[in-house]
Enzyme design. Structure first.
Site, PDB file in Angstrom:
ATOM      1  N   TYR A 108       0.860  -1.183   0.000  1.00  0.00           N
ATOM      2  CA  TYR A 108       0.000   0.000   0.000  1.00  0.00           C
ATOM      3  C   TYR A 108       0.892   1.227   0.000  1.00  0.00           C
ATOM      4  O   TYR A 108       1.891   1.300   0.732  1.00  0.00           O
ATOM      5  CB  TYR A 108      -0.896   0.018   1.240  1.00  0.00           C
ATOM      6  N   GLU A 196      -3.197   7.735  -4.057  1.00  0.00           N
ATOM      7  CA  GLU A 196      -3.224   6.426  -3.397  1.00  0.00           C
ATOM      8  C   GLU A 196      -3.031   5.327  -4.426  1.00  0.00           C
ATOM      9  O   GLU A 196      -3.712   5.302  -5.454  1.00  0.00           O
ATOM     10  CB  GLU A 196      -4.550   6.225  -2.667  1.00  0.00           C
TER      11      GLU A 196
END
Length: 385
Positions: A108, A196
């Site tokens: 992530y 993101e």
């Protein structure tokens, strides 16, 4: 302003972030054609401004062009319901068709603003593919943060620190550090509020790729990026919120029954809190700003009344630059023009408050004027019931 996944990937690619090969399609045959060009197994991904698409049936893997055609036919035009869309869902008008990746590991990566530090922060985690909120709740130790000094930008040593904290092989540390640097440049140079990549995958051949991407841009900075404004998809935006922007109104639709019209973001938040404290639920956040005109007030009323859930309206104005008599005139004019049927509670304080209250009193309309905010909120809750 939110970008679709394919738009976010195109932007990241310009800065050197590796992304899987693929293109967007608006028609079934167009999707099949892209799959045939790629000549391998592909993934067909619904493009909406919401996460959780896979769980809702909006992401499908196809082994060939014929299967891609089948998936595209099922996804295009569907109403996709996810945890982020709410029960009404969103209609899918486009799909991303891209080559599948052989995944070795999922990570992530995100860049956003840490308001407590007053600077951007890079967030990384070894728990890629999961929603970061779940990771924060179940395993907060897996979330790594690195604050960035905006005067110097993201530094190589920070990338190496993140890489070693994630347990990456030393051979790919520099590759990872460079990727984060590219992503940070995309964030900073486009005035993004969020970049993101989830998951950021490490493939079998030890190469990184952004398998999914999300970018939110600061609307207030779009005047500096003329080309980015063209990426706006108005069909994905709340119609009332889009209409409010045309009149310089800050509006966010909520799920309650009490419409709110306030000047100032902080006062608007406090007003919503007091409504909840009184047992009610706000139907919206609406900040008319410090220099609203009668016309702005009228438009604000129109936007509030478009919401069929609204059962009462609370107007809470503190007159500073904006004068209470101007607001009162706008409230009266809008009430008469629109034939407002729902109960209306008005609380005015500040500049020209006496004149404002006289205007409300002399209007002959069913407007409840209350001096105290707590009592005004309680009255709005009572009338909404």
């Amino acid at each position: 302003m939110k970008l679709h996944e394919y738009q976010a990937k195109e932007l990241l690619k310009r800065y050197g972030v590796p992304v899987p090969e693929g293109r967007v399609a608006f028609e079934v045959e167009e999707a099949a054609g892209i799959a045939e060009e790629l000549g391998s197994s592909v993934v067909v991904k619904a493009q909406i401004h919401a996460g959780g698409r896979g769980k809702g049936g909006g992401i499908k893997v196809a082994k060939d062009a014929e299967e891609a055609r089948k998936h595209a036919k099922a996804i295009l035009g569907m109403t996709l319901v996810t945890a982020q869309t709410g029960p009404m869902g969103k209609k899918v008008g486009r799909v991303l068709v891209e080559r599948t990746s052989e995944i070795d590991r999922e990570l992530y990566l995100a860049i956003t603003l840490d308001r407590s530090k007053g600077r951007p922060v890079v967030i990384a985690s070894a728990a890629g593919g999961m929603e970061i909120e779940q990771v924060a709740a179940s395993a907060p130790e897996k979330i790594i943060r690195s604050a960035v000094d905006p005067a110097v930008g993201f530094q190589g040593y920070q990338g190496r620190e993140l890489a070693f904290a994630l347990g990456l092989d030393p051979k790919i540390v520099n590759q990872f550090s460079a990727l984060v640097s590219f992503a940070y440049r995309a964030y900073a140079e486009n005035d993004a509020s969020l970049v993101e990549i989830n998951p950021l995958v490490l493939t079998k051949d030890q190469k990184f790729a952004a398998l999914d991407a999300k970018i939110d841009l600061d609307d207030n900075a779009l005047y500096r990026h003329k080309g980015l404004e063209e990426l706006r998809d108005e069909s994905e935006e709340d119609a009332s919120e889009a209409e409010a922007k045309k009149f310089d109104l800050n509006y966010v639709s909520l799920s309650g029954t009490i419409g709110c019209m306030v000047n100032g973001a902080g006062l608007a938040m406090a007003t919503m809190d007091i409504i909840k404290l009184g047992g009610g639920e706000p139907a919206n956040f609406l900040d008319v700003g410090g220099s609203a005109t009668k016309e702005n007030v009228a438009e604000a009323f129109k936007i509030i009344l478009r919401d069929p859930k609204v059962r009462s309206i609370l107007v809470n104005i503190f007159g500073g630059i904006m004068k209470c008599d101007v607001i009162a005139e706008g409230v009266v004019a809008a009430t008469k023009e629109l034939g407002v049927k729902v109960p209306l509670v008005v609380r005015l304080q500040g500049t020209n408050v006496g004149q404002g209250r006289d205007i409300l009193k002399g209007s002959g309309l069913n407007i409840v004027s209350v001096d105290d905010l707590v009592h005004a909120a309680e009255k709005a809750v009572e009338l909404a019931k």
